[in-house]
Design an enzyme around this catalytic site. Structure first.
Site, PDB file in Angstrom:
ATOM      1  CB  SER A  38      -0.889   0.030   1.244  1.00  0.00           C
ATOM      2  OG  SER A  38      -1.971  -0.834   1.096  1.00  0.00           O
ATOM      3  CG  HIS A  69      -2.660  -1.838  -3.565  1.00  0.00           C
ATOM      4  ND1 HIS A  69      -1.711  -2.823  -3.398  1.00  0.00           N
ATOM      5  CD2 HIS A  69      -2.959  -1.397  -2.326  1.00  0.00           C
ATOM      6  CE1 HIS A  69      -1.454  -2.979  -2.111  1.00  0.00           C
ATOM      7  NE2 HIS A  69      -2.207  -2.129  -1.431  1.00  0.00           N
ATOM      8  CG  HIS A  94      -5.284  -6.787   0.024  1.00  0.00           C
ATOM      9  ND1 HIS A  94      -5.289  -5.794  -0.924  1.00  0.00           N
ATOM     10  CD2 HIS A  94      -4.170  -6.593   0.778  1.00  0.00           C
ATOM     11  CE1 HIS A  94      -4.216  -5.028  -0.757  1.00  0.00           C
ATOM     12  NE2 HIS A  94      -3.518  -5.486   0.262  1.00  0.00           N
ATOM     13  CE1 TYR A  96      -8.979  -4.761   1.557  1.00  0.00           C
ATOM     14  CE2 TYR A  96      -7.253  -5.921   2.751  1.00  0.00           C
ATOM     15  CZ  TYR A  96      -7.672  -4.845   1.987  1.00  0.00           C
ATOM     16  OH  TYR A  96      -6.785  -3.872   1.634  1.00  0.00           O
ATOM     17  CD  GLU A  97      -8.342  -5.770  -3.154  1.00  0.00           C
ATOM     18  OE1 GLU A  97      -8.576  -5.119  -4.186  1.00  0.00           O
ATOM     19  OE2 GLU A  97      -7.238  -6.308  -2.923  1.00  0.00           O
ATOM     20  CB  ALA A 124       1.504  -0.351   4.503  1.00  0.00           C
ATOM     21  CG  MET A 227      -5.268  -6.257   6.775  1.00  0.00           C
ATOM     22  SD  MET A 227      -6.592  -5.115   6.363  1.00  0.00           S
ATOM     23  CE  MET A 227      -6.615  -4.074   7.836  1.00  0.00           C
ATOM     24  CB  SER A 228      -1.082  -8.145   2.036  1.00  0.00           C
ATOM     25  OG  SER A 228       0.100  -7.529   2.530  1.00  0.00           O
ATOM     26  CG  ASN A 251      -0.567   1.753  11.671  1.00  0.00           C
ATOM     27  OD1 ASN A 251      -0.368   1.346  10.524  1.00  0.00           O
ATOM     28  ND2 ASN A 251      -1.144   1.020  12.593  1.00  0.00           N
ATOM     29  CG  HIS A 284      -6.226   2.551   3.310  1.00  0.00           C
ATOM     30  ND1 HIS A 284      -5.178   1.654   3.470  1.00  0.00           N
ATOM     31  CD2 HIS A 284      -6.303   2.771   1.965  1.00  0.00           C
ATOM     32  CE1 HIS A 284      -4.668   1.344   2.279  1.00  0.00           C
ATOM     33  NE2 HIS A 284      -5.331   2.021   1.352  1.00  0.00           N
TER      34      HIS A 284
HETATM   35  O1  LIG Z   1      -1.121  -4.366   0.731  1.00  0.00           O
HETATM   36  P1  LIG Z   1      -0.637  -3.939   2.082  1.00  0.00           P
HETATM   37  O2  LIG Z   1      -0.459  -5.080   3.018  1.00  0.00           O
HETATM   38  O3  LIG Z   1       0.619  -3.080   2.002  1.00  0.00           O
HETATM   39  O4  LIG Z   1      -1.792  -3.002   2.671  1.00  0.00           O
HETATM   40  C1  LIG Z   1      -1.989  -2.697   4.038  1.00  0.00           C
HETATM   41  C2  LIG Z   1      -2.895  -3.733   4.686  1.00  0.00           C
HETATM   42  C3  LIG Z   1      -4.264  -3.322   4.183  1.00  0.00           C
HETATM   43  O5  LIG Z   1      -4.453  -3.817   2.896  1.00  0.00           O
HETATM   44  C4  LIG Z   1      -4.185  -1.839   4.154  1.00  0.00           C
HETATM   45  C5  LIG Z   1      -4.712  -1.250   5.425  1.00  0.00           C
HETATM   46  O6  LIG Z   1      -4.493   0.128   5.514  1.00  0.00           O
HETATM   47  O7  LIG Z   1      -2.775  -1.506   4.050  1.00  0.00           O
HETATM   48  N1  LIG Z   2      -4.189  -5.274  10.310  1.00  0.00           N
HETATM   49  C1  LIG Z   2      -3.491  -4.161  10.114  1.00  0.00           C
HETATM   50  N2  LIG Z   2      -3.064  -3.865   8.888  1.00  0.00           N
HETATM   51  C2  LIG Z   2      -2.370  -2.721   8.734  1.00  0.00           C
HETATM   52  N3  LIG Z   2      -1.804  -2.201   7.633  1.00  0.00           N
HETATM   53  C3  LIG Z   2      -1.199  -1.042   7.986  1.00  0.00           C
HETATM   54  N4  LIG Z   2      -1.378  -0.807   9.297  1.00  0.00           N
HETATM   55  C4  LIG Z   2      -2.103  -1.851   9.779  1.00  0.00           C
HETATM   56  C5  LIG Z   2      -2.580  -2.186  11.084  1.00  0.00           C
HETATM   57  O1  LIG Z   2      -2.380  -1.472  12.067  1.00  0.00           O
HETATM   58  N5  LIG Z   2      -3.277  -3.345  11.189  1.00  0.00           N
END
Ligand SMILES: O=P(O)(O)O[C@@H]1C[C@H](O)[C@@H](CO)O1
Ligand SMILES: Nc1nc2[nH]cnc2c(=O)[nH]1
Length: 313
Positions: A38, A69, A94, A96-97, A124, A227-228, A251, A284
């Site tokens: 991300s 993305h 992902h 979740y999409e 991220a 989440m990836s 974060n 996000h």
């Molecule tokens: O694709 P990534 O893992 O970099 O994205 C992160 C995880 C979620 O998809 C999203 C949450 O803000 O960012």
């Molecule tokens: N689950 C999760 N995914 C993230 N992607 C970027 N920051 C976070 C977070 O704090 N939690």
């Protein structure tokens, strides 16, 4: 274009045929792949002589629907002279999409068939480890994937010829590549605390953690959470590709001490005021903005890592 349903035969021949018609010979067999997390698609701006191929032209590829993305592969060269052929996924899928796990990992299987031997997966992530500051890059040495342990795993399905039935994961995160990550950071003169090592927890999302969930994952041994990545790692290892994962801390996961509302009300009724800490919420937008601000260091690290990988050949 159709995506890949669970258990369906993947349309590799069609995808590879399109790529072989679009790409010049020097880009068709990339040695290294990058997956951009991300806000990190600028990692591909280190490439030169770039040819972008939209996912919409590739059978089996989905569409990245998450902000930050892009839906394209970028093929190009890194380094001086002839250069090292590299391919970058400018966006990922992902679960979740709404994508099946087969669609999520299909691009990884295509990259392996193009000849990619090393993959650098970026993301991220939120920091669970209180010692990790926003902007730190974490070289991932292990993962904790509750979805995998509870039946949500891209490798579920009938045994296939030439693939291991039981894939070992104790060495999933290549130690030789992790060594090169630290050598790359040294070559770039990065301060010691710019790069850490840790364990990535994979959760399905799309909700961010509650404080109790954050506390639980930290207690279970995770340093960052996202989440990836893990489905991609599994598919890459199954295909025999070496894996390196770099997480950018965007974060800190909020794990506050609970403050009793009952005590605050009782104090209020007794005519006293009790200081309560301000409540914080993650978005996000924050993840993307930090990702974009800090992408420069990640980009330099990834480019140097690729040069070191090529030099080791
Ligand atoms: O694709 P990534 O893992 O970099 O994205 C992160 C995880 C979620 O998809 C999203 C949450 O803000 O960012
Ligand atoms: N689950 C999760 N995914 C993230 N992607 C970027 N920051 C976070 C977070 O704090 N939690």
């Amino acid at each position: 274009m159709s995506t890949v349903a669970q258990g369906q035969t993947a349309p590799f021949a069609g995808t590879l045929d399109v790529l072989s018609r679009i790409l010049p010979a020097n880009l068709l067999k990339p040695r290294v792949a990058i997956v951009c997390g991300s806000g990190l698609s600028t990692l591909a701006s280190s490439l030169r002589d770039v040819v972008e191929v939209p996912y919409s032209s590739l059978e089996g590829f989905g569409k990245s629907t998450v902000e930050g993305h892009r839906s394209a592969l970028a093929f190009g060269l890194i380094g001086e002279g002839k250069g090292i052929p590299v391919v970058a996924m400018l966006g990922r899928f992902h679960p979740y999409e709404g994508h099946s796990l087969s669609t999520v990992v299909y691009p990884i299987r295509v990259l392996a068939r193009l000849g990619v031997r090393d993959i650098i997966i970026t993301n991220a992530a939120g920091a669970l480890n209180p010692n990790l500051d926003v902007g730190t890059i974490v070289s991932i040495q292990d993962h904790l994937a509750l979805p995998n342990l509870t039946g949500f795993n891209p490798l579920l399905g009938p045994a296939r010829p030439n693939y291991p039935r039981f894939l070992p994961l104790s060495t999933a995160y290549s130690r030789p590549l992790r060594r090169l990550v630290f050598l790359a950071a040294h070559a770039l003169g990065l301060p010691r605390d710019a790069l850490a090592e840790g364990t990535y927890a994979w959760v399905s999302g799309p909700t961010y953690e509650t404080p109790a969930e954050g506390r639980y994952m930290r207690a279970a041994g995770a340093d960052v959470i996202g989440m990836s990545t893990v489905p991609e790692v599994l598919a890459a290892r199954e295909e025999g590709v070496n894996v390196c994962v770099l997480s950018l801390v965007t974060n800190k996961v909020v794990i506050p001490e609970y403050e009793s509302v009952r005590e605050a009300v009782e104090a209020e009724l007794a005519g006293r005021t009790v200081e309560q800490a301000p409540e914080a919420e993650l978005s996000h937008e924050e993840v993307l903005s930090v990702g974009q601000q800090k992408a420069g260091v990640m980009k330099a690290l990834v480019a140097k890592l690729i040069e070191l990988i090529a030099a080791e050949q």
